[in-house]
Design an enzyme around this catalytic site. Sequence first.
Site, PDB file in Angstrom:
ATOM      1  CD  GLU A   1       0.986   0.175  -4.081  1.00 24.81           C
ATOM      2  OE1 GLU A   1      -0.128  -0.365  -3.914  1.00 24.81           O
ATOM      3  OE2 GLU A   1       1.173   1.154  -4.832  1.00 24.81           O
TER       4      GLU A   1
ATOM      5  CG  HIS B   1       5.571  -2.408  -6.555  1.00 23.58           C
ATOM      6  ND1 HIS B   1       5.180  -2.465  -7.880  1.00 23.58           N
ATOM      7  CD2 HIS B   1       5.468  -1.105  -6.194  1.00 23.58           C
ATOM      8  CE1 HIS B   1       4.845  -1.246  -8.288  1.00 23.58           C
ATOM      9  NE2 HIS B   1       5.023  -0.402  -7.294  1.00 23.58           N
TER      10      HIS B   1
ATOM     11  CG  HIS C   1       8.445   2.200  -9.640  1.00 21.15           C
ATOM     12  ND1 HIS C   1       8.342   3.395  -8.949  1.00 21.15           N
ATOM     13  CD2 HIS C   1       7.390   1.448  -9.246  1.00 21.15           C
ATOM     14  CE1 HIS C   1       7.264   3.371  -8.163  1.00 21.15           C
ATOM     15  NE2 HIS C   1       6.683   2.197  -8.309  1.00 21.15           N
TER      16      HIS C   1
ATOM     17  CD  GLU D   1      17.339 -15.398 -18.942  1.00 25.02           C
ATOM     18  OE1 GLU D   1      17.905 -14.530 -19.630  1.00 25.02           O
ATOM     19  OE2 GLU D   1      17.677 -15.711 -17.810  1.00 25.02           O
TER      20      GLU D   1
ATOM     21  CG  HIS E   1       2.790   2.037 -10.776  1.00 28.95           C
ATOM     22  ND1 HIS E   1       1.852   2.429  -9.861  1.00 28.95           N
ATOM     23  CD2 HIS E   1       3.896   1.739 -10.043  1.00 28.95           C
ATOM     24  CE1 HIS E   1       2.375   2.417  -8.641  1.00 28.95           C
ATOM     25  NE2 HIS E   1       3.612   1.981  -8.735  1.00 28.95           N
TER      26      HIS E   1
HETATM   27  O1  2HA Z   1       6.246   2.742  -2.590  1.00 31.67           O
HETATM   28  O2  2HA Z   1       5.946   2.229  -5.502  1.00 31.67           O
HETATM   29  O3  2HA Z   1       3.355   1.942  -5.761  1.00 31.67           O
HETATM   30  C1  2HA Z   1       5.863   3.585  -3.602  1.00 31.67           C
HETATM   31  C2  2HA Z   1       5.258   2.817  -4.696  1.00 31.67           C
HETATM   32  C3  2HA Z   1       3.800   2.782  -4.763  1.00 31.67           C
HETATM   33 ZN    ZN Z   2       4.973   1.678  -7.275  1.00 29.45          ZN
END
Ligand code: 2HA
Ligand code: ZN
Length: 272
Positions: free
Chosen positions: A116, A140, A142, A170, A211
């Site tokens: 990414e 980022h 998940h 909050e 995602h």
């Molecule tokens: O690194 O999360 O979006 C793997 C991911 C790709």
């Molecule tokens: Zn990801």
Amino acid sequence: MNCTDFSFMQGFIRLAGDGFAKGWHERNGGNLSYRLQDHEVQEIMPFLHDNGEDKPIGIAVPDLAGGFFLVTGSGKFMRNVPLEPSHTIAVIEIDSEGKNYRIRWGLEKGGRPTSELPTHLMNHEIKKRLTNGVHRVIYHAHPANLIAMTFVLPLNDRDFTRNLWEMATECPVVFPEGVGVLPWMVPGGYDIAVATGKLMEKYNVVVWAHHGLFCSGTDFDETFGLMDTVEKSAEIFVKVRSMGGKKQTITSDNFRDLAQIFNVALPDIFLD
Ligand code: 2HA
Ligand code: ZN
């Protein structure tokens, strides 16, 4: 002294371990990047090598030309960052045009920066401009509850912002500008980088449907805290839905009262 002893390295490594402990980084899921301050570049200079090659970023980030970033490696596991930082993360330098990067430290057993990287660098470029250089972290992850929300709510900024705000008092104070939402897109490339960047012009939180989530912040504490706050609220949302849905909630007038006392501006489009 080791390269990993510097406080920005320690902050980065700690966030990776904490994110894994939260359950946000299955396998190689998620990625993290940090834009180094000038004095940090000077401090780590003795630890850098210059035997890497220039590789294309895939996008142009001219405002980041000559900058140094600490990034997670593609295919590396967040779980392993605290155990093997020099194999799982890297310091990269952006070239004078903002089109290529070069590894200057780390990924010692081989590898390349996060898949990414285009989204990370595009977000850094936008946030550097909009915050006068104050934002330095792009993260980022998940987180499961937030991802679950993307299967039941309409995929727009208002529905996500309002529901997340309502699930924890909050939230409007932590992310008063709201959150942006992208439909499902192919990860890792130019299109998702541009689309995420557009939303980062307005928000510090961008949802990738089915995602995960991107957060931008000033430092590791603030950025991790933002991810944590959003996901905690999403968890409450899932629990509330599981118990049959809202019977009462925080109202638009409640939000207006909160905004006044806490001195935050809540955009009208998110209130009734
Ligand atoms: O690194 O999360 O979006 C793997 C991911 C790709
Ligand atoms: Zn990801």
